[in-house]
Design an enzyme around this catalytic site. Structure first.
Site, PDB file in Angstrom:
ATOM      1  CG  ASP A 175      46.448  36.185  39.204  1.00 23.67           C
ATOM      2  OD1 ASP A 175      46.947  36.489  40.299  1.00 23.67           O
ATOM      3  OD2 ASP A 175      45.740  35.178  39.031  1.00 23.67           O
ATOM      4  CG  ASP A 231      46.869  33.058  42.050  1.00 23.57           C
ATOM      5  OD1 ASP A 231      45.879  33.632  42.537  1.00 23.57           O
ATOM      6  OD2 ASP A 231      47.079  32.969  40.835  1.00 23.57           O
ATOM      7  CG  ASP A 241      42.237  34.957  41.971  1.00 23.42           C
ATOM      8  OD1 ASP A 241      43.455  35.165  41.860  1.00 23.42           O
ATOM      9  OD2 ASP A 241      41.761  33.835  42.207  1.00 23.42           O
ATOM     10  CG  ASP A 267      42.851  33.593  45.793  1.00 22.30           C
ATOM     11  OD1 ASP A 267      43.083  32.462  45.319  1.00 22.30           O
ATOM     12  OD2 ASP A 267      43.088  34.652  45.160  1.00 22.30           O
TER      13      ASP A 267
HETATM   14  O1  CDP Z   1      43.631  31.708  40.967  1.00 26.82           O
HETATM   15  P1  CDP Z   1      43.335  30.464  40.200  1.00 26.82           P
HETATM   16  O2  CDP Z   1      42.492  30.729  39.003  1.00 26.82           O
HETATM   17  O3  CDP Z   1      44.537  29.670  39.874  1.00 26.82           O
HETATM   18  O4  CDP Z   1      42.475  29.459  41.071  1.00 26.82           O
HETATM   19  P2  CDP Z   1      41.702  29.611  42.429  1.00 26.82           P
HETATM   20  O5  CDP Z   1      42.158  30.795  43.197  1.00 26.82           O
HETATM   21  O6  CDP Z   1      41.740  28.272  43.068  1.00 26.82           O
HETATM   22  O7  CDP Z   1      40.202  29.828  41.987  1.00 26.82           O
HETATM   23  C1  CDP Z   1      39.711  31.000  41.424  1.00 26.82           C
HETATM   24  C2  CDP Z   1      38.240  31.104  41.781  1.00 26.82           C
HETATM   25  O8  CDP Z   1      38.102  31.205  43.200  1.00 26.82           O
HETATM   26  C3  CDP Z   1      37.535  32.331  41.261  1.00 26.82           C
HETATM   27  O9  CDP Z   1      37.041  32.147  39.970  1.00 26.82           O
HETATM   28  C4  CDP Z   1      36.417  32.531  42.273  1.00 26.82           C
HETATM   29  O10 CDP Z   1      35.343  31.671  42.015  1.00 26.82           O
HETATM   30  C5  CDP Z   1      37.065  32.094  43.559  1.00 26.82           C
HETATM   31  N1  CDP Z   1      37.606  33.248  44.289  1.00 26.82           N
HETATM   32  C6  CDP Z   1      36.761  34.052  45.051  1.00 26.82           C
HETATM   33  O11 CDP Z   1      35.564  33.813  45.079  1.00 26.82           O
HETATM   34  N2  CDP Z   1      37.251  35.115  45.769  1.00 26.82           N
HETATM   35  C7  CDP Z   1      38.550  35.414  45.725  1.00 26.82           C
HETATM   36  N3  CDP Z   1      39.016  36.470  46.406  1.00 26.82           N
HETATM   37  C8  CDP Z   1      39.422  34.613  44.956  1.00 26.82           C
HETATM   38  C9  CDP Z   1      38.929  33.539  44.249  1.00 26.82           C
HETATM   39 CA    CA Z   2      45.537  35.594  41.771  1.00 27.89          CA
HETATM   40 CA    CA Z   3      43.504  32.618  42.973  1.00 31.78          CA
END
Ligand code: CDP
Ligand code: CA
Ligand code: CA
Ligand code: MPG
Ligand code: MPG
Length: 345
Positions: free
Chosen positions: A240, A215, A236, A218
């Site tokens: 979740d 997670d 994302d 990405d």
């Molecule tokens: O998932 P988690 O909130 O733990 O953290 P992360 O995946 O490191 O960061 C989430 C951020 O990554 C999102 O707010 C988007 O800015 C970016 N993201 C994205 O642009 N495209 C995706 N498919 C997934 C995440």
């Molecule tokens: Ca996620």
């Molecule tokens: Ca994520």
């Protein structure tokens, strides 16, 4: 028009974690509103409102850079660039380097530190390490995410997810593909909880912890390769919520075979997971800043909840994990309601 003049160098042709160093300086400057031109002994320069001159090869690590100062320093005090806000043509007579020197002699220039590293063949490994660590959602990296990483994300998950992202950087995977893959991993893990054997439960727990780690990838790949998107960020978070529910649903279904009251507990745990995410996301939507609810808080963020499930699976004590999520999550939800009422924002 704001013009960034970047002294060209061989090193910008090198690739680092999936992109050339040229792109790694160009994109952040473009995002900061500059038109970027690499120069090398050029004898003319376009007229612009302001000129950012970057003299030495650097890797900019800071995200969402705002250049307000006049002289750019790397954190260790090394100067690598100058921002001219008055007409540079007054100093320019066909030689950029001479013009910069004349300008510096006439003006005392304020400095602004930005997070960047001086590039050389010798420190590419260090640059790679710093670049990876700049992807973490922590205060020190200058990111302004919806919320900062929880304790398990910081101490365990990011150590592993950054290694996976390093491996994925050179491959053509998009952040959204990783988001969907991460969700599918959670579906497989959830299904294994239904088999009711210790071995299946143990493997399910490990898969859920792997899901928690992936997670992070990405977002890391999105930031690393300048591929962030609103839809990706939304997906994302939304997937979740589905995964949280599915995992607790499957664990509860399995536990309920010994006692139907586990449905009450599972229901409260599912709600707790949702309310922790919702209170954070609603805060960001309304207050328009990174979620922060004071210094004392119960650490029951998603990374912690999934780690509790992992431990519960390892010790064959998932009921305890679900009880902790139900109790701590709901108490933290209430605490947020009270804490935000009097918070100074
Ligand atoms: O998932 P988690 O909130 O733990 O953290 P992360 O995946 O490191 O960061 C989430 C951020 O990554 C999102 O707010 C988007 O800015 C970016 N993201 C994205 O642009 N495209 C995706 N498919 C997934 C995440
Ligand atoms: Ca996620
Ligand atoms: Ca994520
Ligand atoms: C099965 C026990 C399941 C009972 C679940 C009751 C919920 C308990 C606590 C939730 C507290 C949530 C706090 C909410 C705060 C609201 C603001 O079954 C017990 C059998 O031995 C299994 O074979 O132990 C057993
Ligand atoms: C339950 C056995 C539990 C085995 C525990 C193995 C522990 C190995 C690694 C733990 C890693 C976790 C790190 C803890 C860090 C704490 C902060 O149950 C055995 C029953 O017979 C099944 O019905 O096999 C059974």
């Amino acid at each position: 028009m704001k013009l960034a003049l970047v002294r060209d160098s061989e090193i910008y042709n090198r690739k680092l974690l999936g992109l050339t160093l040229r792109d790694r300086i160009k994109v952040p400057l473009e995002r900061a509103g500059f038109k970027v031109r690499f120069f090398n002994g050029d004898t003319s320069v376009e007229r612009a409102e302001s000129y950012l001159i970057i003299n030495e090869p650097v890797l900019i690590l800071e995200r969402d850079i705002e250049l307000n100062g006049r002289k750019l320093l790397v954190s260790d005090g090394f100067t690598f660039g100058y921002l001219f806000e008055e007409d540079f043509h007054a100093f320019f007579d066909g030689d950029l380097q001479m013009a910069i020197e004349r300008y510096l002699q006439r003006n005392s220039i304020e400095a602004q530190q930005i997070w960047a590293v001086k590039l050389s063949d010798e420190n590419l490994k260090l640059s790679e390490k710093l670049l990876l660590s700049s992807l973490v959602k922590a205060k020190r990296t200058g990111l302004k995410p919806a919320y900062y990483d929880g304790i398990i994300a910081r101490t365990l998950n990011r150590r592993i997810s950054l290694r996976i992202s390093k491996y994925l950087a050179d491959r053509n995977v998009t952040p959204n593909q990783i988001t969907v893959l991460s969700f599918l991993i959670s579906v497989i893990g959830s299904a294994l909880f239904l088999l009711n054997s210790y071995l299946a439960t143990l493997i399910a727990g490990i898969i859920i912890q792997l899901h928690s780690i992936i997670d992070g990838c990405d977002g890391e790949i999105a930031r690393l390769k300048f591929m962030e998107s609103k839809y990706g960020a939304w997906l994302d978070g939304v997937l979740d919520r589905y995964a949280d529910f599915l995992i607790i649903f499957c664990i509860t279904l399995s536990l309920s075979q010994t006692n139907g009251l586990y449905w009450v507990l599972g229901f409260l745990a599912a709600f707790a997971s949702f309310i922790i995410a919702y209170t954070g996301d609603k805060y960001v939507a309304v207050y328009r800043q990174t979620y922060n609810s004071g210094s004392f808080k119960i650490p029951i963020t998603r990374d912690v909840r999934l780690f509790l499930i992992f431990l519960g699976a390892v010790f064959n004590a998932l009921a305890i994990s679900v009880i902790l999520i139900a109790v701590l999550g709901n108490i933290e939800g209430l605490r947020r309601i009270i804490a935000l009422r009097s918070a100074k924002l």
